[in-house]
Design an enzyme around this catalytic site. Structure first.
Site, PDB file in Angstrom:
ATOM      1  N   LYS A   1       0.852  -1.198   0.000  1.00 49.42           N
ATOM      2  CA  LYS A   1       0.000   0.000   0.000  1.00 49.42           C
ATOM      3  C   LYS A   1       0.887   1.247   0.000  1.00 49.42           C
ATOM      4  CE  LYS A   1      -0.381  -0.180   5.049  1.00 49.42           C
ATOM      5  NZ  LYS A   1      -1.243  -0.641   6.162  1.00 49.42           N
TER       6      LYS A   1
ATOM      7  N   TYR B   1      18.560  29.362   9.599  1.00 48.27           N
ATOM      8  CA  TYR B   1      17.411  30.139  10.068  1.00 48.27           C
ATOM      9  C   TYR B   1      17.289  30.065  11.584  1.00 48.27           C
ATOM     10  CZ  TYR B   1      15.558  30.467   5.295  1.00 48.27           C
ATOM     11  OH  TYR B   1      15.376  30.741   3.974  1.00 48.27           O
TER      12      TYR B   1
END
Ligand SMILES: *Cc1c(COP(=O)(O)O)cnc(C)c1O
Length: 373
Positions: A35, A259
């Site tokens: 899946k 950052y």
């Protein structure tokens, strides 16, 4: 030159991991669970490594069509069954076996016009409370299904909530066995964790698995990390995510990286900049310290993960005298060229999630190749 990030799928590893499942439960047939596009590996790419399975289990009808298009003529099981009546047409046409977990699906079958008897897996909700008939409802659902001319054969299944953890499978196994004891039909119970951890059934209980349903272990992740590592289970990584250094910065004590300036150097050091970020599927939440391999040497992420880049500490390489400049190989998870492994489970743990999620989240923009070895 394309951006250097690249995922590599290792079919030989998938095949090895499938054999591990067979060793654990030698008498069982194996549903290879593919899946979510084979847990992000790609059904077509995973197929060569998994074709020795006895069947393929998945959710989406289009994925079932893709498995048939690959030439697979054996069993395919829809793990959530059909979603609407016309799905049954496709089940008939492609010879798909399907799970039946609710009355509405029995109604659809009863109204379905077909000459081909369908093979169904009746699902018990033995305690997880997601899909299935409760132990109290199960036998009447079985009788109803069994009486339908549209149904050729009824098998029995359930799904474990805690096969990877302390609670274990006994509470569900007892419920399942009590209700199904005298019913005919094949049984399918074990996911990956139950396959590896509970192949010896608990005292007094019986874990009759005609069909096991391993998913995550096929792709080389430990179902119960960090209790066990994939290496302890003798699993091999099915996917490598690799990139390269595209820049190197030499920074002084007190300088920050990235950052938010979340990482501050405590001594002069070299920082490698890697072409891989959260837009590639590398989790943004990975903190400084998350393991990374550079030129096959273990080091760590420093600073925040950005969209297209991460930054890594090159000090361990410098200390070991390993040259690492622009173009050096970086392994985010999987196998480095020198054979060193970095488990996807370790990176997942740093991100507070599971290997499952990282595999499935590999971004579309990452090119994928299949390992020919
Ligand atoms: C996904 C799934 C599996 C496989 O689970 P793993 O933990 O990946 O082994 C087995 N059975 C069902 C019903 C599933 O949905």
């Amino acid at each position: 030159m394309p951006r250097p990030i690249l995922a590599t799928i290792h079919p030989a590893a998938l095949q090895h991991n499938l054999e591990r499942c067979r060793q654990a439960v030698p008498d069982a047939k194996v549903w290879a669970v593919v899946k979510a596009n084979a847990y992000g590996h790609g059904i077509e790419r995973a197929y060569p490594g998994l074709r020795s399975a006895d069947g393929f289990a998945l959710l989406d009808l289009d994925e079932a069509e893709r498995v048939r298009a690959l030439g697979w003529r054996g069993p395919i099981l829809l793990l959530e069954g059909v979603f609407e009546p016309r799905d049954l047409e496709l089940c008939s046409r492609l010879d798909l076996w399907h799970t039946v977990h609710c009355e509405e699906q029995i109604d659809m079958l009863a109204a379905h016009k077909t000459n081909v008897g369908q093979r169904v897996f009746l699902k018990m909700n033995s305690g997880m409370n997601r899909l299935g008939f409760t132990p109290g409802q199960f036998r009447s659902a079985w009788s109803r299904l069994n009486a339908l001319s549209q149904v050729a054969e009824v098998s029995l299944m359930t799904h474990f909530s805690d096969a990877d953890g302390a609670r274990g499978i006994t509470y569900q196994l007892d419920a399942f066995n009590r209700v199904t004891q005298d019913l005919p039909g094949e049984r399918s119970l074990s996911n990956s964790a139950a396959t590896l951890r509970h192949s010896q059934p608990p005292e007094g209980g019986e874990l009759a698995s005609d069909w096991i349903r391993p998913g995550i272990v096929l792709y080389g992740s430990a179902p119960d990390h960090p209790l066990h590592t994939s290496a302890q289970w003798a699993l091999q990584p099915g996917m490598t995510l690799a990139s390269k250094l595209i820049a190197v910065q030499t920074i002084d004590t007190g300088a920050s990286v990235g950052y938010g300036s979340t990482f501050v150097a405590e001594q002069p050091m070299r920082i490698g900049v890697v072409a891989c970020g959260y837009a590639d599927g590398y989790p943004r939440v990975c903190p400084s310290g998350t393991p990374v391999l550079v030129a096959g040497v273990r080091t760590r992420l420093v600073g925040r993960v950005s969209m297209d880049m991460i930054t890594v500490d090159l000090s361990p390489l410098d200390a070991a005298g390993v040259a690492a400049g622009i173009g050096a190989e970086v392994t985010l998870w999987g196998r480095a060229a020198n054979g060193t492994l970095l488990g996807i489970d370790e990176v997942a743990q740093a991100a507070g999630t599971l290997g499952y999620e990282l595999m499935c989240a590999l971004a579309l923009r990452v090119p994928v190749q299949v390992d020919a070895a």
